[in-house]
Scaffold this motif. Structure first.
Motif, PDB file in Angstrom:
ATOM      1  N   SER A   1       0.819  -1.219   0.000  1.00 13.70           N
ATOM      2  CA  SER A   1       0.000   0.000   0.000  1.00 13.70           C
ATOM      3  C   SER A   1       0.852   1.268   0.000  1.00 13.70           C
ATOM      4  O   SER A   1       0.312   2.366  -0.037  1.00 13.70           O
ATOM      5  CB  SER A   1      -0.907   0.003   1.232  1.00 13.70           C
ATOM      6  OG  SER A   1      -0.121   0.119   2.417  1.00 13.70           O
ATOM      7  N   GLY A   2       2.161   1.113   0.101  1.00 17.63           N
ATOM      8  CA  GLY A   2       3.050   2.263   0.223  1.00 17.63           C
ATOM      9  C   GLY A   2       3.327   2.632   1.667  1.00 17.63           C
ATOM     10  O   GLY A   2       4.142   3.508   1.943  1.00 17.63           O
ATOM     11  N   ALA A   3       2.664   1.959   2.602  1.00 16.89           N
ATOM     12  CA  ALA A   3       2.898   2.224   4.027  1.00 16.89           C
ATOM     13  C   ALA A   3       4.252   1.657   4.432  1.00 16.89           C
ATOM     14  O   ALA A   3       4.717   0.661   3.882  1.00 16.89           O
ATOM     15  CB  ALA A   3       1.793   1.601   4.874  1.00 16.89           C
ATOM     16  N   LYS A   4       4.877   2.318   5.391  1.00 19.52           N
ATOM     17  CA  LYS A   4       6.219   1.923   5.839  1.00 19.52           C
ATOM     18  C   LYS A   4       6.184   1.505   7.299  1.00 19.52           C
ATOM     19  O   LYS A   4       5.290   1.881   8.040  1.00 19.52           O
ATOM     20  CB  LYS A   4       7.189   3.085   5.642  1.00 19.52           C
ATOM     21  CG  LYS A   4       7.287   3.562   4.210  1.00 19.52           C
ATOM     22  CD  LYS A   4       7.933   4.931   4.132  1.00 19.52           C
ATOM     23  CE  LYS A   4       7.638   5.616   2.839  1.00 19.52           C
ATOM     24  NZ  LYS A   4       6.365   6.323   2.816  1.00 19.52           N
ATOM     25  N   CYS A   5       7.202   0.738   7.695  1.00 25.17           N
ATOM     26  CA  CYS A   5       7.360   0.327   9.089  1.00 25.17           C
ATOM     27  C   CYS A   5       8.854   0.256   9.407  1.00 25.17           C
ATOM     28  O   CYS A   5       9.687   0.280   8.508  1.00 25.17           O
ATOM     29  CB  CYS A   5       6.687  -1.021   9.338  1.00 25.17           C
ATOM     30  SG  CYS A   5       7.415  -2.397   8.420  1.00 25.17           S
ATOM     31  N   GLU A   6       9.163   0.167  10.681  1.00 22.22           N
ATOM     32  CA  GLU A   6      10.557   0.012  11.084  1.00 22.22           C
ATOM     33  C   GLU A   6      11.065  -1.353  10.659  1.00 22.22           C
ATOM     34  O   GLU A   6      10.331  -2.336  10.693  1.00 22.22           O
ATOM     35  CB  GLU A   6      10.691   0.148  12.601  1.00 22.22           C
ATOM     36  CG  GLU A   6      10.544   1.556  13.092  1.00 22.22           C
ATOM     37  CD  GLU A   6      10.821   1.680  14.585  1.00 22.22           C
ATOM     38  OE1 GLU A   6      11.519   0.812  15.149  1.00 22.22           O
ATOM     39  OE2 GLU A   6      10.326   2.648  15.171  1.00 22.22           O
ATOM     40  N   GLY A   7      12.326  -1.391  10.272  1.00 20.09           N
ATOM     41  CA  GLY A   7      12.938  -2.658   9.907  1.00 20.09           C
ATOM     42  C   GLY A   7      14.047  -2.463   8.897  1.00 20.09           C
ATOM     43  O   GLY A   7      14.261  -1.363   8.398  1.00 20.09           O
ATOM     44  N   ASN A   8      14.727  -3.549   8.612  1.00 20.45           N
ATOM     45  CA  ASN A   8      15.822  -3.554   7.648  1.00 20.45           C
ATOM     46  C   ASN A   8      15.540  -4.559   6.549  1.00 20.45           C
ATOM     47  O   ASN A   8      14.955  -5.614   6.799  1.00 20.45           O
ATOM     48  CB  ASN A   8      17.145  -3.939   8.313  1.00 20.45           C
ATOM     49  CG  ASN A   8      17.609  -2.925   9.319  1.00 20.45           C
ATOM     50  OD1 ASN A   8      17.483  -1.725   9.115  1.00 20.45           O
ATOM     51  ND2 ASN A   8      18.148  -3.402  10.427  1.00 20.45           N
ATOM     52  N   GLY A   9      16.002  -4.238   5.346  1.00 22.50           N
ATOM     53  CA  GLY A   9      15.982  -5.214   4.282  1.00 22.50           C
ATOM     54  C   GLY A   9      17.017  -6.295   4.565  1.00 22.50           C
ATOM     55  O   GLY A   9      17.889  -6.134   5.430  1.00 22.50           O
ATOM     56  N   LEU A  10      16.944  -7.384   3.829  1.00 18.45           N
ATOM     57  CA  LEU A  10      17.826  -8.519   4.100  1.00 18.45           C
ATOM     58  C   LEU A  10      19.297  -8.188   3.873  1.00 18.45           C
ATOM     59  O   LEU A  10      20.160  -8.598   4.652  1.00 18.45           O
ATOM     60  CB  LEU A  10      17.408  -9.721   3.265  1.00 18.45           C
ATOM     61  CG  LEU A  10      16.268 -10.560   3.875  1.00 18.45           C
ATOM     62  CD1 LEU A  10      14.956  -9.814   3.916  1.00 18.45           C
ATOM     63  CD2 LEU A  10      16.127 -11.861   3.148  1.00 18.45           C
ATOM     64  N   CYS A  11      19.602  -7.453   2.829  1.00 19.24           N
ATOM     65  CA  CYS A  11      20.995  -7.086   2.560  1.00 19.24           C
ATOM     66  C   CYS A  11      21.506  -6.116   3.620  1.00 19.24           C
ATOM     67  O   CYS A  11      22.608  -6.300   4.154  1.00 19.24           O
ATOM     68  CB  CYS A  11      21.116  -6.471   1.174  1.00 19.24           C
ATOM     69  SG  CYS A  11      22.792  -5.942   0.773  1.00 19.24           S
ATOM     70  N   ALA A  12      20.728  -5.088   3.927  1.00 17.81           N
ATOM     71  CA  ALA A  12      21.145  -4.132   4.962  1.00 17.81           C
ATOM     72  C   ALA A  12      21.398  -4.861   6.274  1.00 17.81           C
ATOM     73  O   ALA A  12      22.402  -4.605   6.954  1.00 17.81           O
ATOM     74  CB  ALA A  12      20.086  -3.040   5.145  1.00 17.81           C
ATOM     75  N   GLY A  13      20.525  -5.796   6.630  1.00 15.61           N
ATOM     76  CA  GLY A  13      20.703  -6.564   7.858  1.00 15.61           C
ATOM     77  C   GLY A  13      21.982  -7.382   7.852  1.00 15.61           C
ATOM     78  O   GLY A  13      22.714  -7.432   8.840  1.00 15.61           O
ATOM     79  N   ALA A  14      22.267  -8.022   6.720  1.00  8.36           N
ATOM     80  CA  ALA A  14      23.492  -8.834   6.613  1.00  8.36           C
ATOM     81  C   ALA A  14      24.738  -7.957   6.728  1.00  8.36           C
ATOM     82  O   ALA A  14      25.714  -8.337   7.380  1.00  8.36           O
ATOM     83  CB  ALA A  14      23.497  -9.593   5.291  1.00  8.36           C
TER      84      ALA A  14
END
Length: 148
Positions: A111-124
């Motif tokens: 929907s275009g809504a965002k939440c806190e978190g990291n993508g898989l690459c950023a996390g790695a």
């Protein structure tokens, strides 16, 4: 300094929609760093263009419901390996992406809504001690580079 960077921020047409998000201050970055472009999604075996994907309950799903987690994990691992091989202590990544988003990603509802978190690459990358910056923090990154 070697800097890992999302390839789409360099103008490489690898985004899910086949487009780019070329960074305004790219020339200045190129003067100060050796840029190491990566697209984790392509490294993971996904095509360009591809269906948009978001993180849903710990899995990465395309907008059509296809589970593409394995490709995102593989791409994250490859990007992290490239960062290690090239001695990249920092990365400049595409914000909100399920691969590259750092601190905030799309919420999985498409929907275009965002939440806190990291993508898989950023996390790695963060797990191996790489400092990760989103493209909106390029000025902060450049200020730090100037001080080195």
């Amino acid at each position: 300094m070697n800097l890992l960077i999302s390839a789409c921020l360099m103008g490489i047409k690898c985004r899910y929609d086949g487009g780019t998000q070329r960074l305004d201050r790219l020339d200045e970055l190129m003067e100060r760093c050796v840029l190491v472009p990566v697209c984790p999604e392509v490294l993971g075996g996904l095509s360009t263009p591809r269906d948009p994907s978001e993180i849903v309950d710990g899995r990465v799903l395309s907008c059509k419901g296809r589970d593409v987690t394995e490709a995102f994990v593989k791409g994250a691992e490859e990007a992290a390996r490239i960062a290690r091989m090239c001695g990249c202590s920092c990365a400049l990544l595409k914000e909100r992406s399920p691969s590259c988003g750092c601190g905030q990603v799309y919420d999985g509802t498409f929907s275009g809504a965002k939440c806190e978190g990291n993508g898989l690459c950023a996390g790695a990358l963060l797990k191996q001690g790489v400092r990760v910056f989103g493209e909106s923090r390029v000025n902060e990154l450049l200020d730090e580079i100037k001080e080195l």
